[in-house]
Scaffold this motif. Structure first.
Motif, mmCIF file in Angstrom:
data_model
loop_
_atom_site.group_PDB
_atom_site.id
_atom_site.type_symbol
_atom_site.label_atom_id
_atom_site.label_comp_id
_atom_site.label_asym_id
_atom_site.label_seq_id
_atom_site.Cartn_x
_atom_site.Cartn_y
_atom_site.Cartn_z
ATOM 1 N N UNK A 4 1.420 7.031 8.875
ATOM 2 C CA UNK A 4 -0.240 7.672 8.218
ATOM 3 C C UNK A 4 0.180 8.429 6.505
ATOM 4 N N UNK A 5 0.508 9.048 6.450
ATOM 5 C CA UNK A 5 1.334 9.498 5.469
ATOM 6 C C UNK A 5 1.290 8.865 3.797
ATOM 7 N N UNK A 6 2.142 7.570 3.861
ATOM 8 C CA UNK A 6 2.376 6.285 3.383
ATOM 9 C C UNK A 6 0.525 5.702 3.430
ATOM 10 N N UNK A 7 0.331 5.736 4.377
ATOM 11 C CA UNK A 7 -1.530 4.630 4.732
ATOM 12 C C UNK A 7 -1.889 5.445 3.244
ATOM 13 N N UNK A 8 -2.118 7.483 4.143
ATOM 14 C CA UNK A 8 -2.500 7.852 2.953
ATOM 15 C C UNK A 8 -2.423 8.104 1.700
ATOM 16 N N UNK A 9 -1.456 7.683 1.064
ATOM 17 C CA UNK A 9 -1.567 7.813 -0.123
ATOM 18 C C UNK A 9 -1.400 6.511 -0.558
ATOM 19 N N UNK A 10 -1.555 4.693 -0.234
ATOM 20 C CA UNK A 10 -1.791 3.669 -0.728
ATOM 21 C C UNK A 10 -3.352 3.995 -1.240
ATOM 22 N N UNK A 11 -4.385 4.862 -0.035
ATOM 23 C CA UNK A 11 -5.645 4.573 -0.654
ATOM 24 C C UNK A 11 -5.801 5.658 -1.821
ATOM 25 N N UNK A 12 -5.137 6.958 -1.925
ATOM 26 C CA UNK A 12 -5.630 7.442 -2.691
ATOM 27 C C UNK A 12 -5.169 6.749 -3.630
#
Length: 792
Positions: A454-462
């Motif tokens: 989830x942290x990597x997905x969140x940074x990809x989104x941001x």
């Protein structure tokens, strides 16, 4: 000249003669002069192809072996294995494609002369097409340095703990792992003595390739390489030895085979050239590669051509394109050609890297930079900034290099967990893009919601790197039981002010059973939503299909990107009114079913007719038998075995092939051969023109001798199917030739045929009523639970 070393199995003999394998077994028992086995095992012997051809002609069972069948048997029975033969054939077909007159000069004369001349002329063709500088190796071979445009083209095999082969899924056919050697770089052509010195200094180690599944904590034992694997390794990776470094560089994808290596392939190469004169060099290679893949379906995980086309459409045009897990090259093959194009490919399976490189070179005029090696541990193109990256990575790999790559600069969005190998591939793709470039990856659905990512997905989104997630229908690609996702990413050249992400769910276009999705509808819906989103930066809601979601809505504790969880359900069209229409249709169908109900059966004493078999009728010319499984050139609907069993319209797809597809005609009778069901279907106007799918046999009766409905009806008898079936531990197979039917005059056949046809109409009405009933029940449940229908 026929190759006496080429071997053929009993299944191959059956294909040559157009009979079943049981007939070949009978010939071996009944004919003392049948050729003796020359190889194989006691339970699966192989025979000399030349001897088999001579015996079949002597017996009048074979007038002439079709050219494409002869070439395929030479390839399949090659003494060094079919993969070696495919690489040899691919090299020569590329030569024929590029310089046909050079091939004509080289092929004039003996096989020994041909083998002696080929390495030199192949070097002149392979080097410019693969963007490298050729250098001679210690045993007289020529390395086509295809990694990185000929600069730093390492001749080192991949490391022992490299990731499993991304497309080769049978570990028994892989080369054994050993300790890797340090990189030996070459940037210019090296004379043979110098290359010999390099090889002699590093000659103790055999070539390596990791098995499919390798423990994260243990290293597999070293086992001797089989002869075929050793021969292939001489073309796809050099033999070096030294202390293992932390990370070994990749090997070139292809080495020009030497004269001694080519000599056993000379008859195959001449046959392939003859076939290329008929159908073209590119088509010949596609035919041979496709036949090999079809013959070994469990060894390869393929990307369907329709899915590859969709991914290429989403990525857009490209001058430089990369596939870091190229397999057989399907994704790069789908990229639209353009002048000056460069294609970069890498795969951890050396044989696939070589075949993919050849396939791409034959497909377009692009310069192809191919390499063999574990992409995550030993990237062959570390300085590349491509316009497009397309990738179908291996799923659920724990041994992807988590321990070795902790400080790798590619992890801009976070260090992937051991269980998140797919997110490592995502970041590798982003790292190899130019600013504003697009990557499209096929992903398992779990990658969109696992908490560990989830942290990597969140940074990809941001940071605006993840632009779209597309849920595909079930059956779009292996594993076929999962609705896989496509992730569309762009390397950010700037952060959007109010970023949104496109979510698409194309699950509604899934086909029934194993037929595959409606690819035309999937492609149209997905590309239309993507183009509208890229133009405006957002997309108006399309219930049940697509919407763009502000990134802020997704940045919760789960960062769940599964489209189905964020899309509103498709509106029930007019709610209760639509369900009323379904109910009316169901009522009409039930009334029709009642009218078609067969009358009471009149008792009669058992009748003993004189019987014949389908095989006898085929030999007598009363009907023609054909088997399915070839896609041909034209893209037509495919009638699958599931369609026949379920009584539905053609719903399948087949990869394009050079073998002509068997197209159905009205009056044909189609019979499934797997599953144990008593089913036969007569082709009518709604199913004519479809290609015959796998595991189906088509019977085309002579209208002056056989009534199709009479034929289909008697083939459905339970006792008839039982006596014609053979049983394995997990499946039942029907030998259609053994099915029986009575010898009756044509008028009597038509009387029975009319009754069988009425039964078929009754059966179809029952099925239609069942589907409408299911639709009504499902609609009522959905309407009551979402409030569009109120209780009466």
């Amino acid at each position: 000249m026929q190759d006496n070393a080429t071997e053929v199995t009993a299944a191959g003999i059956a294909r040559l003669a157009g009979v079943g394998r049981a007939a070949v077994s009978n010939w071996r028992r009944r004919h003392a002069d049948f050729p003796k086995p020359v190889g194989g095992t006691e339970t699966s012997p192989s025979f000399a192809l030349a001897e088999v051809e001579a015996w079949l002609r002597k017996q009048g069972k074979l007038a002439e072996v079709p050219l494409r069948e002869r070439v395929w048997q030479q390839l399949a029975g090659h003494p060094e294995g079919p993969l070696t033969a495919l690489v040899h054939a691919g090299c020569v077909l590329l030569l024929i494609h590029e310089r046909p007159t050079v091939w004509l000069d080289a092929s004039a004369g003996s096989d020994a002369r041909l083998a002696a001349l080929l390495p030199g002329v192949l070097e002149e063709v392979l080097a410019p097409r693969f963007g490298g500088v050729n250098s001679a190796d210690g045993d007289g071979g020529v390395n086509a340095a295809v990694g990185g445009g000929g600069v730093n083209a390492s001749v080192t095999p991949p490391p022992v703990n490299s990731a499993p082969a991304q497309r080769l899924v049978n570990p028994s056919r892989t080369l054994p792992p050993v300790n890797p050697a340090p990189a030996v770089h070459s940037t210019a052509k090296v004379e043979e003595p110098a290359a010999t010195a390099v090889t002699a200094a590093t000659a103790a180690t055999t070539v390596t390739k990791a098995p499919l599944v390798t423990s994260a904590t243990t290293t597999p034992p070293v086992t001797p390489a089989p002869p075929a694997a050793a021969a292939l390794s001489a073309m796809v990776a050099p033999e070096l030895t030294a202390a293992p470094p932390a990370t070994a560089a990749p090997a070139p994808a292809l080495r020009t085979p030497t004269g001694p290596q080519l000599l056993p392939s000379a008859p195959l190469l001449r046959g392939a050239a003859e076939l290329a004169a008929e159908m073209g060099a590119r088509q010949t290679f596609e035919f041979l590669l496709g036949r090999h893949l079809d013959a070994n379906p469990r060894q390869y995980t393929l990307t369907p051509a329709e899915l590859a086309g969709l991914m290429a459409d989403l990525a857009g045009p490209a001058r430089t394109a990369l596939d870091p897990a190229c397999g057989t090259g399907a994704l790069l093959r789908a990229v639209d050609p353009r002048p000056g194009q460069e294609l970069y490919a890498q795969d951890s399976a050396p044989e696939l890297a070589a075949l993919s490189t050849l396939r791409l070179a034959l497909h377009s005029r692009a310069t192809v930079h191919g390499a063999a090696g574990d992409t995550l541990r030993a990237d062959a193109h570390p300085g590349l900034h491509a316009d497009v990256v397309l990738c179908h990575p291996p799923f659920n790999e724990r041994n992807w290099g988590h321990d070795e790559l902790a400080y790798d600069p590619r992890w801009e969005y976070g260090f992937p967990a051991r269980t998140e190998s797919e997110l490592a591939w995502v970041q590798h793709a982003l790292a190899r893009l130019t600013d504003g470039g697009t990557a499209v990856l096929l992903m398992p659905p779990a990658a969109a919601s696992r908490r560990s990512g989830r942290r990597i997905r969140a940074d990809l989104l941001r940071r605006g790197a993840l632009r779209a997630v597309v849920a595909l229908p079930v059956g779009a690609a292996p594993p076929y039981n999962l609705p896989l996702h496509l992730w569309v990413l762009r390397r950010p050249d700037r952060t959007p002010a109010t970023p949104e992400v496109l979510l698409v769910d194309s699950g509604q276009f899934a086909g029934e059973g194993r037929g595959g999705p409606d690819w035309e509808a999937v492609r149209e819906a997905v590309t239309d939503a993507w183009r509208a989103f890229t133009r405006a930066g957002r997309l108006a809601e399309r219930p049940g299909l697509a919407r763009s979601v502000p990134v802020i809505e997704l940045l919760d504790d789960d960062v769940d990107l599964a489209p189905a969880r964020h899309l509103p359900p498709a509106a029930v069209a007019d709610g209760a009114e639509q369900l009323t229409q379904v109910r009316e249709r169901l009522g009409a169908t039930l009334r029709l079913t009642a009218e078609l109900t067969p009358p009471p059966a009149a008792p009669a004493p058992p009748v003993r007719w004189p019987l014949t078999t389908v095989g006898e009728l085929a030999r007598g010319g009363a009907l023609v038998m054909r088997t399915g499984g070839n896609g041909g050139h034209a893209r037509v609907p495919v009638l699958t075995d599931h369609d026949v069993l379920a009584g539905t319209a053609p719903s399948g797809t087949l990869p394009e092939s050079e073998e002509e597809a068997v197209l159905t005609e009205p009056g044909d009778v189609v019979v499934p051969v797997l599953g144990g069901g008593s089913v036969a279907r007569v082709i009518d106007g709604t199913t004519q023109g479809a290609a015959l799918g796998r595991n189906l046999v088509l019977l085309r009766p002579d209208a002056t001798a056989l009534d199709p409905w009479f034929l289909a009806g008697f083939l459905r008898g339970t006792a008839n199917n039982r006596q014609a079936s053979s049983y394995a531990s997990t499946a039942t197979r029907l030998d259609v030739r053994r099915l029986q039917l009575p010898r009756l005059p044509l008028e009597e056949q038509r009387r029975y045929g009319a009754r069988f046809r009425a039964l078929d109409e009754f059966e179809r009405a029952l099925r239609h009523a069942s589907r409408l009933g299911e639709q009504l029940v499902r609609g009522m449940y959905d309407g009551l639970t979402d409030g569009t229908v109120v209780p009466a």
